[in-house]
Write a protein that holds these residues in place. Structure first.
Motif, PDB file in Angstrom:
ATOM      1  N   GLU A  98      24.410 134.489  15.672  1.00 26.03           N
ATOM      2  CA  GLU A  98      24.694 134.610  14.248  1.00 26.03           C
ATOM      3  C   GLU A  98      24.659 136.071  13.810  1.00 26.03           C
ATOM      4  OE1 GLU A  98      22.249 133.565  10.236  1.00 26.03           O
ATOM      5  OE2 GLU A  98      22.843 131.822  11.477  1.00 26.03           O
ATOM      6  N   LEU A  99      25.651 136.474  13.018  1.00 24.22           N
ATOM      7  CA  LEU A  99      25.646 137.743  12.296  1.00 24.22           C
ATOM      8  C   LEU A  99      25.512 137.422  10.821  1.00 24.22           C
ATOM      9  CD1 LEU A  99      28.510 139.735  14.061  1.00 24.22           C
ATOM     10  CD2 LEU A  99      26.054 139.938  14.433  1.00 24.22           C
ATOM     11  N   GLN A 100      24.813 138.296  10.079  1.00 25.05           N
ATOM     12  CA  GLN A 100      24.528 137.995   8.689  1.00 25.05           C
ATOM     13  C   GLN A 100      25.117 139.031   7.739  1.00 25.05           C
ATOM     14  OE1 GLN A 100      20.292 137.313   8.133  1.00 25.05           O
ATOM     15  NE2 GLN A 100      20.457 135.264   9.038  1.00 25.05           N
ATOM     16  N   PHE A 101      25.296 138.582   6.492  1.00 28.34           N
ATOM     17  CA  PHE A 101      25.741 139.423   5.393  1.00 28.34           C
ATOM     18  C   PHE A 101      24.834 140.667   5.286  1.00 28.34           C
ATOM     19  CE2 PHE A 101      25.687 140.570   0.893  1.00 28.34           C
ATOM     20  CZ  PHE A 101      27.030 140.536   0.563  1.00 28.34           C
ATOM     21  N   PRO A 102      25.401 141.826   4.981  1.00 28.57           N
ATOM     22  CA  PRO A 102      26.765 142.101   4.522  1.00 28.57           C
ATOM     23  C   PRO A 102      27.761 142.419   5.645  1.00 28.57           C
ATOM     24  CG  PRO A 102      25.472 144.090   4.312  1.00 28.57           C
ATOM     25  CD  PRO A 102      24.543 143.030   4.846  1.00 28.57           C
ATOM     26  N   HIS A 103      27.350 142.234   6.899  1.00 24.87           N
ATOM     27  CA  HIS A 103      28.205 142.600   8.029  1.00 24.87           C
ATOM     28  C   HIS A 103      29.125 141.426   8.349  1.00 24.87           C
ATOM     29  CE1 HIS A 103      25.626 146.047   8.194  1.00 24.87           C
ATOM     30  NE2 HIS A 103      24.574 145.259   8.301  1.00 24.87           N
ATOM     31  N   SER A 104      30.372 141.545   7.900  1.00 24.16           N
ATOM     32  CA  SER A 104      31.282 140.404   7.903  1.00 24.16           C
ATOM     33  C   SER A 104      32.683 140.833   8.298  1.00 24.16           C
ATOM     34  CB  SER A 104      31.305 139.768   6.508  1.00 24.16           C
ATOM     35  OG  SER A 104      32.396 138.894   6.368  1.00 24.16           O
ATOM     36  N   LEU A 105      33.243 140.179   9.305  1.00 22.44           N
ATOM     37  CA  LEU A 105      34.627 140.458   9.698  1.00 22.44           C
ATOM     38  C   LEU A 105      35.592 139.993   8.615  1.00 22.44           C
ATOM     39  CD1 LEU A 105      36.488 141.530  11.913  1.00 22.44           C
ATOM     40  CD2 LEU A 105      36.485 139.240  12.931  1.00 22.44           C
ATOM     41  N   GLY A 106      35.288 138.853   8.009  1.00 22.30           N
ATOM     42  CA  GLY A 106      36.135 138.362   6.930  1.00 22.30           C
ATOM     43  C   GLY A 106      36.159 139.296   5.739  1.00 22.30           C
ATOM     44  N   LEU A 107      34.998 139.857   5.380  1.00 23.54           N
ATOM     45  CA  LEU A 107      34.946 140.767   4.234  1.00 23.54           C
ATOM     46  C   LEU A 107      35.528 142.136   4.567  1.00 23.54           C
ATOM     47  CD1 LEU A 107      31.494 139.762   2.720  1.00 23.54           C
ATOM     48  CD2 LEU A 107      33.778 139.290   1.805  1.00 23.54           C
ATOM     49  N   LEU A 108      35.453 142.560   5.831  1.00 26.22           N
ATOM     50  CA  LEU A 108      36.155 143.775   6.242  1.00 26.22           C
ATOM     51  C   LEU A 108      37.664 143.604   6.013  1.00 26.22           C
ATOM     52  CD1 LEU A 108      36.289 146.572   7.756  1.00 26.22           C
ATOM     53  CD2 LEU A 108      36.608 145.229   9.847  1.00 26.22           C
ATOM     54  N   ILE A 117      33.439 128.753  17.415  1.00 23.01           N
ATOM     55  CA  ILE A 117      33.269 130.028  16.713  1.00 23.01           C
ATOM     56  C   ILE A 117      33.673 129.845  15.257  1.00 23.01           C
ATOM     57  CG2 ILE A 117      34.010 132.433  16.543  1.00 23.01           C
ATOM     58  CD1 ILE A 117      34.547 132.420  19.528  1.00 23.01           C
ATOM     59  N   CYS A 118      32.824 130.324  14.350  1.00 23.16           N
ATOM     60  CA  CYS A 118      33.110 130.294  12.915  1.00 23.16           C
ATOM     61  C   CYS A 118      33.040 131.718  12.376  1.00 23.16           C
ATOM     62  CB  CYS A 118      32.121 129.405  12.173  1.00 23.16           C
ATOM     63  SG  CYS A 118      32.073 127.718  12.796  1.00 23.16           S
ATOM     64  N   LEU A 119      34.129 132.174  11.770  1.00 24.68           N
ATOM     65  CA  LEU A 119      34.221 133.524  11.219  1.00 24.68           C
ATOM     66  C   LEU A 119      34.783 133.433   9.805  1.00 24.68           C
ATOM     67  CD1 LEU A 119      35.966 135.162  14.330  1.00 24.68           C
ATOM     68  CD2 LEU A 119      33.543 135.311  13.769  1.00 24.68           C
ATOM     69  N   ASP A 120      34.043 133.977   8.830  1.00 28.84           N
ATOM     70  CA  ASP A 120      34.545 133.965   7.457  1.00 28.84           C
ATOM     71  C   ASP A 120      33.977 135.143   6.686  1.00 28.84           C
ATOM     72  OD1 ASP A 120      31.925 133.220   6.954  1.00 28.84           O
ATOM     73  OD2 ASP A 120      32.417 131.323   5.970  1.00 28.84           O
ATOM     74  N   GLY A 121      34.049 135.080   5.354  1.00 24.29           N
ATOM     75  CA  GLY A 121      33.465 136.128   4.531  1.00 24.29           C
ATOM     76  C   GLY A 121      31.949 136.033   4.582  1.00 24.29           C
ATOM     77  N   THR A 151      27.836 135.113   8.552  1.00 23.87           N
ATOM     78  CA  THR A 151      29.238 135.526   8.439  1.00 23.87           C
ATOM     79  C   THR A 151      30.010 135.253   9.723  1.00 23.87           C
ATOM     80  OG1 THR A 151      28.837 137.791   9.228  1.00 23.87           O
ATOM     81  CG2 THR A 151      28.590 137.385   6.861  1.00 23.87           C
ATOM     82  N   SER A 152      29.304 135.229  10.848  1.00 27.58           N
ATOM     83  CA  SER A 152      29.916 134.973  12.155  1.00 27.58           C
ATOM     84  C   SER A 152      28.912 134.173  12.975  1.00 27.58           C
ATOM     85  CB  SER A 152      30.243 136.281  12.892  1.00 27.58           C
ATOM     86  OG  SER A 152      31.009 137.152  12.098  1.00 27.58           O
ATOM     87  N   THR A 153      29.351 133.033  13.521  1.00 26.22           N
ATOM     88  CA  THR A 153      28.438 132.215  14.311  1.00 26.22           C
ATOM     89  C   THR A 153      29.138 131.665  15.547  1.00 26.22           C
ATOM     90  OG1 THR A 153      28.964 130.283  12.937  1.00 26.22           O
ATOM     91  CG2 THR A 153      26.954 131.502  12.395  1.00 26.22           C
ATOM     92  N   ILE A 154      28.333 131.416  16.581  1.00 24.89           N
ATOM     93  CA  ILE A 154      28.785 130.744  17.798  1.00 24.89           C
ATOM     94  C   ILE A 154      27.910 129.517  17.993  1.00 24.89           C
ATOM     95  CG2 ILE A 154      29.024 130.893  20.311  1.00 24.89           C
ATOM     96  CD1 ILE A 154      29.462 133.913  19.996  1.00 24.89           C
ATOM     97  N   TRP A 155      28.556 128.402  18.360  1.00 21.17           N
ATOM     98  CA  TRP A 155      27.873 127.133  18.559  1.00 21.17           C
ATOM     99  C   TRP A 155      28.315 126.533  19.889  1.00 21.17           C
ATOM    100  CZ3 TRP A 155      25.158 125.173  14.052  1.00 21.17           C
ATOM    101  CH2 TRP A 155      25.368 125.937  12.896  1.00 21.17           C
ATOM    102  N   HIS A 156      27.495 125.635  20.402  1.00 23.78           N
ATOM    103  CA  HIS A 156      27.885 124.846  21.575  1.00 23.78           C
ATOM    104  C   HIS A 156      27.994 123.392  21.132  1.00 23.78           C
ATOM    105  CE1 HIS A 156      27.199 123.865  26.130  1.00 23.78           C
ATOM    106  NE2 HIS A 156      28.403 123.537  25.700  1.00 23.78           N
ATOM    107  N   GLY A 157      29.208 122.868  21.155  1.00 23.97           N
ATOM    108  CA  GLY A 157      29.429 121.478  20.801  1.00 23.97           C
ATOM    109  C   GLY A 157      29.435 120.605  22.042  1.00 23.97           C
ATOM    110  N   LYS A 158      28.645 119.542  22.001  1.00 23.37           N
ATOM    111  CA  LYS A 158      28.598 118.619  23.138  1.00 23.37           C
ATOM    112  C   LYS A 158      28.312 117.227  22.602  1.00 23.37           C
ATOM    113  CE  LYS A 158      26.647 118.084  27.770  1.00 23.37           C
ATOM    114  NZ  LYS A 158      25.688 118.624  28.771  1.00 23.37           N
ATOM    115  N   ASP A 159      29.221 116.288  22.890  1.00 20.18           N
ATOM    116  CA  ASP A 159      29.095 114.914  22.396  1.00 20.18           C
ATOM    117  C   ASP A 159      28.956 114.943  20.873  1.00 20.18           C
ATOM    118  OD1 ASP A 159      29.305 113.989  25.034  1.00 20.18           O
ATOM    119  OD2 ASP A 159      27.161 114.277  25.350  1.00 20.18           O
TER     120      ASP A 159
END
Length: 612
Positions: A180-190, A154-158, A164-172
């Motif tokens: 993915e959520l996009q600007f201007p809707h941002s937890l970091g900027l809130l 999970i990546c959360l920033d401005g 602004t918010s993303t979820i990934w699946h890491g494997k190997d």
């Protein structure tokens, strides 16, 4: 040998990271060399350090990678201004010349800077220049150095380019985007909007807001959910942009935001009243609840039991602690340089694993961050030469004498600057560029805040504790080597207090037998120190425990207000002379404040005043 240089810059917290065949050789922020806090400039000094650490030049690099895609960011900027016409016209006029002159032509700028750095002429061949997406770099910084072979990420920033918010699946060696959520809707900027509204600086004061939150009551949580943000069950959300000014304006919040809460933004350095304390408490609770919802959705999407975190919001260690306690994951790993500085590391690792298709190996017991000690180190000879050249009185001690002397000074209530080994990468002091104190002292928090750090009195301090003894003091059943998890003190250490005091007046109440590291909600931001991770700091904690039966110390970054943590012995010496610190340990050299010349002390304080 393939060398990859990762770069992040031109926004805030610029940094460089060098990999050699996928192994981290060095990483550092530009601010540590320039002495400009959150320096956004091209990280020339950080790059020079990284190359010197490997003994190579620019021409030896296989690739240079930037942590952002400027054309995508420019697209977002233009679309945002067009969507808000005629609002933001002044901001547009101010931003466009910078973009058209430099940022839009970033390839040319980076090549020019690299040629200047390497003293190459225009015909000389430069290494391959690559670009990652912003959140892709964050995700890579979270997953690839982690101890997990596969995990949710999970990546959360401005904001990066759009995300602004993303979820990934890491494997190997792969990272697959899932959400993915996009600007201007941002937890970091809130969170940054409330940071601004409560009188702190955006992109640097968010941790102050987090520290302020326990002094208030979360009485505005319902208001935030009703008026400011609409949150769905999967953690996706939309902000009501009528309350915010950041997309095209110079202010984070709008007049409507002020009308909602009945007051203007707090002026910088003003003492926050109950309204602002309650707002801090409220947005912190909302942030934690949204992080939990996003984490549950990530668990559902990936089916993984392990989680990796990055982005500026991942530095909210209170939310991380709650996620560990209440979330669906059994193991959590947070990138210690979770903000934009870590993007340099992530971009480099992304190129190694995805561009060059190199396999990844992980050790479930150890990450690849080398404890975060990735910056420059200085020899004993360099330290002694500095002290001798400036006629600074000092004692050069053997190892055993050094640990016993330092532990004894700390047990006697002295404040000690502790400078050892390689500098930390990321915002936290982890025992190599630290100011140390005795957590048992009821006066130590105010001494450090007001006399040494020269910062707000409400700011809590973090404990560094022997890893094998952490559970004796804290409700924590895992390692926390990077000081990114908050845990409650064990109840037998609590000292209950009556409820008469309110607001910042609660600061004066002693809440545990370790008052200097106990926040008013009985919590602490814990660093666990292992013998393998940092043998020198571990030895000091062990020696202090032998003297006091207490295996922990206050550990705060070696800096004063407005400055980045120290990098060199010169920086540490200046900080020592300019403050009321009692002793300084530089390698095996012990300096006492009482032995220093008054003229040198006065000159150092004057330089510090001018710089501030």
């Amino acid at each position: 040998m393939q060398y990859i240089l990762g770069i992040s810059c031109f926004y805030h917290d610029s940094a460089a990271c060098l990999l050699a065949d996928g192994v981290i050789v060095a990483a550092a922020q530009q601010e540590r060399f320039s002495r400009l806090k959150h320096d956004p400039a091209f990280p020339a000094d950080a790059i020079r350090y990284c190359l010197a650490e490997a003994g190579i030049s620019v021409s030896d690099l296989s690739a240079v990678v930037f942590y952002d895609k400027p054309l995508l960011k420019f697209e977002r900027l233009l679309e945002t201004y067009l969507a808000n016409v005629p609002r933001g016209f002044r901001s547009f006029l101010a931003a466009m010349p910078i973009w058209l002159k430099e940022k839009l032509y970033l390839k040319m700028v980076l090549r020019r800077e690299l040629r200047t750095l390497a003293k190459l002429d225009r015909k000389a061949k430069l290494p391959r220049l690559l670009f990652s997406q912003h959140h892709q770099a964050h995700a890579a910084s979270a997953f690839y150095p982690s101890p997990f072979q596969q995990a949710a990420v999970i990546c959360l920033d401005g904001v990066g380019e759009w995300a602004t918010s993303t979820i990934w699946h890491g494997k190997d060696n792969t990272l697959t985007p899932l959400f993915e959520l996009q600007f201007p809707h941002s937890l970091g900027l809130l969170y940054s909007a409330f940071t601004y509204y409560c009188g702190f600086k955006v992109n640097s004061g968010e941790y102050k807001l987090m520290g302020l939150a326990p002094y208030g009551e979360p009485r505005f949580v319902d208001t935030i959910y009703r008026e400011l943000i609409d949150v769905k069950a999967d953690g996706s959300f939309a902000l009501n942009m009528a309350y915010f000014g950041y997309p095209v304006g110079s202010r984070m919040t709008s007049r409507k935001f002020e009308q909602l809460f009945g007051a203007p933004p707090l002026q910088p350095d003003a003492t926050p009243g109950q309204l602002y304390l309650d707002l801090a408490s409220s947005v912190q609770q909302v942030t934690e609840e949204i992080v939990l919802k996003i984490a549950r959705h990530a668990h559902k999407l990936t089916g993984e039991s392990k989680l990796c975190l990055a982005g500026g919001v991942a530095l909210n260690c209170v939310a991380n602690g709650r996620l560990l306690r209440e979330g669906p994951f059994t193991d959590i790993w947070v990138q210690p340089a979770a903000g934009d500085a870590g993007g340099a590391l992530g971009a480099a690792m992304l190129v190694w694993h995805q561009y060059y298709q190199q396999p990844r190996t992980s050790d479930e017991h150890h990450d690849q961050m080398q404890g975060g000690y990735l910056g420059p180190a200085y020899s004993e000879a360099e330290i002694c030469q500095l002290l001798d050249s400036q006629q600074i009185p000092y004692q050069q001690l053997t190892d055993d004498m050094l640990y016993h002397s330092t532990a004894g000074l700390l047990a006697a209530g002295q404040v000690v600057g502790w400078f050892q080994g390689r500098m930390e990468f990321g915002p936290r002091a982890l025992g190599n560029r630290s100011i140390l104190g005795d957590a048992r002292s009821s006066a130590m928090q105010s001494i450090l805040n007001l006399k040494i750090k020269q910062r707000e009195s409400f700011r809590p301090f973090a404990p560094a504790v022997l890893a094998e003894r952490a559970s004796d003091f804290f409700d924590l059943n895992c390692a926390s080597p990077y000081m990114l998890l908050v845990a409650k003190l064990n109840r037998e250490l609590w000292i209950s207090q009556p409820d008469e005091a309110t607001g910042l007046a609660r600061l004066a109440q002693q809440r545990s037998s370790l008052p200097a590291i106990t926040h008013i909600d009985y919590s602490a931001r814990v660093q666990t120190v292992s013998k393998q991770g940092n043998p020198e700091f571990y030895h000091l904690l062990q020696t202090f425990n032998e003297l006091t039966a207490t295996p922990l110390l206050i550990n705060t970054s070696f800096n004063v207000r407005g400055e980045p943590p120290v990098c060199s012995p010169e920086d540490a010496l200046q900080g020592f002379l300019a403050t009321d610190m009692d002793y300084l340990v530089l390698g095996n050299c012990l300096l006492s404040k009482t032995e220093q010349q008054p003229a040198q002390l006065a000159a150092a304080r004057l330089r510090s005043f001018i710089a501030d």
